[in-house]
Design a protein around this motif. Structure first.
Motif, PDB file in Angstrom:
ATOM      1  N   GLY A   1       1.002   4.794  -6.526  1.00 13.78           N
ATOM      2  CA  GLY A   1       0.819   5.615  -5.338  1.00 13.78           C
ATOM      3  C   GLY A   1       1.253   7.051  -5.595  1.00 13.78           C
ATOM      4  N   PRO A   2       0.788   8.004  -4.775  1.00 14.19           N
ATOM      5  CA  PRO A   2       1.154   9.409  -4.957  1.00 14.19           C
ATOM      6  C   PRO A   2       2.533   9.704  -4.377  1.00 14.19           C
ATOM      7  CG  PRO A   2      -0.288   9.199  -3.079  1.00 14.19           C
ATOM      8  CD  PRO A   2      -0.160   7.814  -3.671  1.00 14.19           C
TER       9      PRO A   2
ATOM     10  N   ASN B   1       0.848  -1.193   0.000  1.00 12.45           N
ATOM     11  CA  ASN B   1       0.000   0.000   0.000  1.00 12.45           C
ATOM     12  C   ASN B   1       0.885   1.245   0.000  1.00 12.45           C
ATOM     13  OD1 ASN B   1      -1.855   2.096   0.662  1.00 12.45           O
ATOM     14  ND2 ASN B   1      -3.223   0.580   1.581  1.00 12.45           N
ATOM     15  N   ARG B   2       0.842   2.010  -1.088  1.00 14.07           N
ATOM     16  CA  ARG B   2       1.668   3.213  -1.227  1.00 14.07           C
ATOM     17  C   ARG B   2       0.846   4.496  -1.067  1.00 14.07           C
ATOM     18  NH1 ARG B   2       3.281  -0.392  -5.353  1.00 14.07           N
ATOM     19  NH2 ARG B   2       5.269  -1.388  -4.862  1.00 14.07           N
ATOM     20  N   GLN B   3      -0.325   4.373  -0.448  1.00 12.33           N
ATOM     21  CA  GLN B   3      -1.181   5.528  -0.213  1.00 12.33           C
ATOM     22  C   GLN B   3      -0.888   6.145   1.161  1.00 12.33           C
ATOM     23  OE1 GLN B   3      -3.328   6.690  -2.551  1.00 12.33           O
ATOM     24  NE2 GLN B   3      -2.683   5.037  -3.928  1.00 12.33           N
TER      25      GLN B   3
ATOM     26  N   ALA C   1      -5.608  -1.297  -1.153  1.00 14.96           N
ATOM     27  CA  ALA C   1      -4.571  -1.191  -2.184  1.00 14.96           C
ATOM     28  C   ALA C   1      -4.877  -2.179  -3.302  1.00 14.96           C
ATOM     29  CB  ALA C   1      -3.194  -1.478  -1.591  1.00 14.96           C
TER      30      ALA C   1
ATOM     31  N   GLU D   1       0.350  14.018  -2.421  1.00 16.70           N
ATOM     32  CA  GLU D   1      -0.600  14.073  -1.321  1.00 16.70           C
ATOM     33  C   GLU D   1       0.178  14.188  -0.018  1.00 16.70           C
ATOM     34  OE1 GLU D   1      -3.601  11.083  -1.223  1.00 16.70           O
ATOM     35  OE2 GLU D   1      -3.959  11.139  -3.392  1.00 16.70           O
TER      36      GLU D   1
ATOM     37  N   GLY E   1      -4.828   2.302   6.147  1.00 15.11           N
ATOM     38  CA  GLY E   1      -4.982   3.032   4.900  1.00 15.11           C
ATOM     39  C   GLY E   1      -6.109   2.486   4.059  1.00 15.11           C
TER      40      GLY E   1
END
Length: 329
Positions: free
Chosen positions: A198-199, A118-120, A302, A223, A299
């Motif tokens: 991801g951002p 998960n890259r958020q 993903a 973000e 989070g």
């Protein structure tokens, strides 16, 4: 166990995490024995010249295969690096005696399909102490250690990660290698798809790899990420090939326990890809060799990343030794 059931277990093992989703493994089925090979044609030369992260990735697949066999009602028998004459042979696993899987085993196995990097940005929510203890125990169960960074060391690790990212970008071939593993190709079954990039961290506090650097520079968005991330360092007691495989097994157990606890996870490898920076995270006197940095938290869901079909990774022959330039999907 019959062959179709063993093949299903191998297919589950391919859901393990790997550097840039390179999936650098190959399997060979001989009777009831499953041989697991490192596929050096999928090694990332710029990021991983010594193959350490490749073996961490294969180790994660080994653990996943063990867990799949356990879910199928067998106690796996594992031999790591069993043949010095075949260094690419990472492990041999046999389904041992029959045993009913416990509820805990089934819950952990159910997390295999739900575990995704998960890259958020994560929520500003504290990871409970009991979850942290369970993650530490998971690493210890595989012969590794998981250390949660305090406020001061968290800041240091984040700074080291940013410096590592800067140095990596300056390496010859970095962008080309990144481009190979993020290149958008129809029906591609490996690499990092754009949905999983991801951002970018708007405040640049976290060393998040910029997967949109090559193919989507104009589409990159930024973000604000969590101000106080939970950061853990996975270490082993020594630093040879067997320890890298051990680290991979521990990493996957930790990630699956985290998934079962509804935690989001991001393995962060940049700090351990620069030898000098990895040395700062390593305590040789205490026997703690840094193998991976992991970000933990809560989070949004993903996306899954693609996997190669079983026909590509399972064969009746051993993986061939590396020849020429590898790493190209």
């Amino acid at each position: 166990m019959d062959s179709p059931e063993l093949v299903r277990c191998i297919e589950t093992a391919t859901l393990a995490p790997s550097l840039h989703n390179s999936q650098p493994w190959r399997f060979r089925l001989t009777g009831e024995e499953i041989e697991v090979y490192a596929d050096h044609d999928r090694q990332l030369d710029v990021l991983d010249p010594d193959g350490r992260e490749l073996l961490v990735s294969v180790g994660a697949a080994v653990f996943t295969l063990r867990l799949a066999l356990r879910r199928a009602g067998r106690i796996p028998q594992l031999a790591v690096l069993p043949d010095p004459g075949r260094p690419d042979l990472v492990a041999v696993i046999r389904p041992g005696s029959a045993a009913q899987p416990s509820a805990a085993v089934l819950e952990l196995a159910d997390a295999i399909e739900r575990r995704h990097t998960n890259r958020q940005p994560f929520l500003p929510k504290v990871v409970p102490a009991d979850a942290i203890e369970e993650l530490r125990a998971a690493a210890g169960h595989e012969g590794a250690a998981l250390t949660i960074a305090g406020a001061a060391s968290r800041t240091v690790i984040a700074g080291l990660g940013r410096e590592a990212e800067r140095r990596l970008r300056a390496r010859d071939g970095y962008r080309a290698e990144m481009g190979r593993w993020t290149r958008p190709v129809a029906h591609r079954r490996d690499g990092v798809p754009s949905a999983a990039y991801g951002p970018w961290d708007a405040l640049e506090r976290l060393p998040m790899r910029d997967f949109g650097l090559v193919h989507a520079p104009r589409q990159r968005r930024s973000e604000v990420f969590e101000k106080w991330p939970t950061i853990a360092v996975l270490t082993t007691g020594a630093d040879g090939p067997a320890d890298w495989i051990r680290a991979g097994q521990a990493l996957q157990r930790v990630l699956l326990v985290a998934t079962r606890r509804h935690l989001a996870t991001t393995p962060i490898s940049q700090p351990v890809e620069i030898p000098g920076i990895r040395e700062v995270l390593t305590d040789r006197r205490a026997g703690r060799f840094a193998q991976m940095v992991i970000r933990l938290g809560y989070g949004p869901p993903a996306p899954a990343t693609p996997r190669r079909p079983i026909a590509e990774v399972l064969s009746d022959r051993a993986a061939s030794h590396r020849a020429g330039n590898g790493g190209t999907p």
